[in-house]
Design a protein around this motif. Structure first.
Motif, PDB file in Angstrom:
ATOM      1  N   ALA A  16     -23.488  25.312 -12.823  1.00  0.00           N
ATOM      2  CA  ALA A  16     -22.555  25.509 -14.001  1.00  0.00           C
ATOM      3  C   ALA A  16     -20.895  25.569 -13.568  1.00  0.00           C
ATOM      4  O   ALA A  16     -20.258  24.969 -14.184  1.00  0.00           O
ATOM      5  N   ASP A  17     -20.950  26.248 -12.252  1.00  0.00           N
ATOM      6  CA  ASP A  17     -19.485  26.492 -11.859  1.00  0.00           C
ATOM      7  C   ASP A  17     -19.129  24.915 -11.581  1.00  0.00           C
ATOM      8  O   ASP A  17     -17.954  24.556 -11.786  1.00  0.00           O
ATOM      9  N   SER A  18     -19.905  24.227 -10.475  1.00  0.00           N
ATOM     10  CA  SER A  18     -19.334  22.973 -10.324  1.00  0.00           C
ATOM     11  C   SER A  18     -19.174  21.964 -11.521  1.00  0.00           C
ATOM     12  O   SER A  18     -18.021  21.291 -11.452  1.00  0.00           O
ATOM     13  N   ARG A  19     -20.167  22.201 -12.545  1.00  0.00           N
ATOM     14  CA  ARG A  19     -19.970  21.212 -13.550  1.00  0.00           C
ATOM     15  C   ARG A  19     -18.367  21.667 -14.216  1.00  0.00           C
ATOM     16  O   ARG A  19     -17.709  20.953 -14.761  1.00  0.00           O
ATOM     17  N   GLU A  20     -18.341  23.178 -14.353  1.00  0.00           N
ATOM     18  CA  GLU A  20     -17.197  23.373 -15.061  1.00  0.00           C
ATOM     19  C   GLU A  20     -15.756  23.085 -14.073  1.00  0.00           C
ATOM     20  O   GLU A  20     -14.867  22.592 -14.719  1.00  0.00           O
ATOM     21  N   GLN A  21     -16.019  22.726 -12.861  1.00  0.00           N
ATOM     22  CA  GLN A  21     -14.932  22.372 -12.313  1.00  0.00           C
ATOM     23  C   GLN A  21     -14.520  21.171 -12.256  1.00  0.00           C
ATOM     24  O   GLN A  21     -13.523  20.633 -12.706  1.00  0.00           O
ATOM     25  N   GLU A  22     -15.742  20.232 -12.538  1.00  0.00           N
ATOM     26  CA  GLU A  22     -15.955  18.844 -12.692  1.00  0.00           C
ATOM     27  C   GLU A  22     -15.091  18.564 -14.144  1.00  0.00           C
ATOM     28  O   GLU A  22     -14.301  17.716 -14.170  1.00  0.00           O
ATOM     29  N   ASN A  60     -28.671  29.327  -8.663  1.00  0.00           N
ATOM     30  CA  ASN A  60     -28.518  27.840  -8.784  1.00  0.00           C
ATOM     31  C   ASN A  60     -27.800  27.445  -9.819  1.00  0.00           C
ATOM     32  O   ASN A  60     -27.192  26.586  -9.907  1.00  0.00           O
ATOM     33  N   ARG A  61     -28.267  27.923 -11.183  1.00  0.00           N
ATOM     34  CA  ARG A  61     -27.742  27.439 -12.377  1.00  0.00           C
ATOM     35  C   ARG A  61     -26.482  27.710 -12.525  1.00  0.00           C
ATOM     36  O   ARG A  61     -25.499  26.834 -13.012  1.00  0.00           O
ATOM     37  N   MET A  62     -26.128  28.940 -11.952  1.00  0.00           N
ATOM     38  CA  MET A  62     -24.538  29.330 -12.170  1.00  0.00           C
ATOM     39  C   MET A  62     -23.764  28.498 -11.302  1.00  0.00           C
ATOM     40  O   MET A  62     -22.635  28.241 -11.691  1.00  0.00           O
ATOM     41  N   ASP A  63     -24.435  28.318 -10.070  1.00  0.00           N
ATOM     42  CA  ASP A  63     -23.500  27.351  -9.270  1.00  0.00           C
ATOM     43  C   ASP A  63     -23.355  26.096  -9.743  1.00  0.00           C
ATOM     44  O   ASP A  63     -22.208  25.510 -10.003  1.00  0.00           O
TER      45      ASP A  63
END
Lengths: 237, 255
Positions: B48-54, B43-46
């Motif tokens: 983090a991924d979404s945050r990174e995308q943002e 979940n955290r990776m996801d």
């Protein structure tokens, strides 16, 4: 000189004798259960975990991986049985370094009991995974002529399982006892260390063989048979 | 090497109990915890991924904004530069015009002053020359000179073109002959005769004395004027003197 802890009887009630084997088995059981309970009651689900939890996780994951490697199946259903075989034998042998302790695995009664458990577990797992008909069919493969040999093989490997473990542990204890009378002080310590190594190896062999037998019963016949040979040959001491 | 079957059965039971115990106290909790942790980490990776995308998206938008700001700034700067250049050139033009104006004004003044100076000089020099010549001629004047002058005038009358002669002949007013010296009657009659020969006997002739003519004779009739005098020569002299001064006037403004 006592060879088997069966002969040390603490309490007798009719035919039932509370001997050292049972007492030390309880001790090992208590240690394992208490240790597990103490660690697992405060399990952490965060990436940061305690050392004991880490140790248990390494053990469980290691056993799971071994089962998966040997059986080529999901380790879930076999983990409690095979894992407990390994942990119990390993702990029983490990405690051998404590003076006054006698390994329950040095008693043929204990190893026979464990072998019987494996002997029963193989058809139970086999029938559970393939159904009774298909499981029983493998006794008459490749021809019905092989039925007696298959049955003999089944029994003999169980006996071998029991005697192998008993022989190794008992011999270790006996060798140390003999050496103590011949060359006391240092040399028995080396043999004791060797005994620890042997004990761990035997625990591993017992658990792996049990898994191989179960795997041969649960997976496709040819596949399982080849697996058995593969793992049987090198681990036979 | 003996097997105690009671112990064997006890050990079987013990083992099965241990299997159950470990299953509940070891395998299940540990596996559950590991699975949950795995899930958490995933979940955290996801996340983090979404945050990174943002963050990437925001970064891009900021970069775009920054680029547009930069462009706007550049445009403004360019505009300002353009304006500055225009203002500068305007100011330079103004300054140039002002300079030219001042310069031309100054030049004009200089030229006026020069002209005045030259005029004065010319005037003075001419006056001096005139005075000298006048004096010299007055000193030299005698009857022979006056006779020569009258003769020269008569020759000039003879050189007149046809048109002038006719105009003189048609004149209803009398012609006036002005001289700088007193003509004796013989000279007057010679002159009158010469005029009558040329334009006809109808024309009356009067005689006056004008000292300004300096050794000259002048015939005036209506709009016609025929003369021979030193004043004309002096005017020619003046003209040549002025011509001699001209180069000064033209070269000086450029210098």
């Amino acid at each position: 000189m006592t060879i088997t802890p069966d002969s040390i009887v603490y309490w007798q009630w009719g035919d039932f004798a509370l001997n050292a084997t049972i007492v030390f088995t309880w001790l090992v059981m208590a240690l394992l259960t208490l240790g597990s309970w103490l660690v697992t009651r405060g399990l952490s689900e965060d990436p940061k975990l305690s050392r004991w939890q880490n140790l248990l996780e390494v053990l469980v994951v290691g056993i799971r991986n071994q089962i998966a490697q040997v059986s080529h199946q999901q380790p879930g259903p076999y983990l409690p049985f095979v894992g407990t075989l390994f942990l119990f034998i390993a702990m029983a042998n490990l405690l051998n370094v404590i003076p006054g302790y006698m390994a329950p695995t040095g008693s043929l009664s204990t190893t026979t009991a464990l072998a019987i458990c494996v002997f029963v577990a193989v058809p139970v797992f086999g029938i559970a995974s393939k159904g009774a008909g298909e499981y029983l069919q493998h006794y008459i493969k490749p021809t019905p002529l092989m039925l007696p040999f298959n049955v003999i093989g089944e029994v003999s490997r169980t006996v071998a399982l029991a005697v192998r473990l008993y022989g190794n542990i008992m011999s270790g204890t006996v060798i140390v006892a003999i050496l103590l009378s011949l060359t006391p002080y240092f040399f028995p310590v080396v043999m004791q260390l060797l005994g620890l190594l042997t004990g761990m190896i035997q625990a591993y062999i017992f658990a792996i063989l049990a898994m191989v037998y179960i795997a041969s019963a649960t997976s496709a016949h040819e596949h399982g048979e080849s697996d058995e040979h593969q793992h049987n040959t090198p681990s036979e001491p | 090497m003996e097997i105690n079957w009671i112990t064997v059965s006890a050990q079987v039971v013990n083992f099965l109990i241990l299997v159950w115990l470990l299953k509940h106290f070891l395998y299940q909790p540990v596996i559950r915890a590991m699975d949950r942790r795995d899930q958490k980490i995933r979940n955290r990776m996801d996340e983090a991924d979404s945050r990174e995308q943002e963050a990437l998206r925001e970064k891009q938008s900021y970069q775009q904004k920054l680029a547009s700001f930069e462009k706007e700034r550049e445009e403004l700067l360019e505009e300002t530069r353009q304006e500055a250049r225009q203002t500068r050139s305007q100011m330079i033009d103004q300054a140039r015009e002002e300079t030219a104006r001042v310069r031309s004004h100054w030049m004009r003044e200089v030229s006026e002053e020069k002209t005045a100076f030259i005029d004065g000089l010319r005037h003075q020099s001419l006056e001096v020359v005139e005075t000298v010549i006048r004096k010299a001629l007055q000193d030299l004047a005698d009857e022979r000179l006056e006779e020569r002058i009258a003769h020269t005038f008569i020759r000039k009358l003879h050189e007149l073109d046809e048109e002038t002669r006719e105009a003189l002949g048609r004149s209803s007013e009398p012609a006036t002959i002005a001289t700088s010296f007193e003509l004796d009657p013989g000279q007057r009659s010679t002159l009158t005769r010469a005029i009558h020969e040329l334009v006809g006997a109808d024309l009356a002739v009067n005689y006056t004395q004008v000292p300004e003519l300096i050794c000259g004779v002048e015939l005036t009739c209506e709009s016609q004027r025929i003369s021979w005098n030193l004043s004309d020569y002096l005017e020619e002299l003046t003209a040549s003197v002025e011509k001699a001064f001209e180069p000064l006037e033209t070269t000086e403004p450029g210098a």
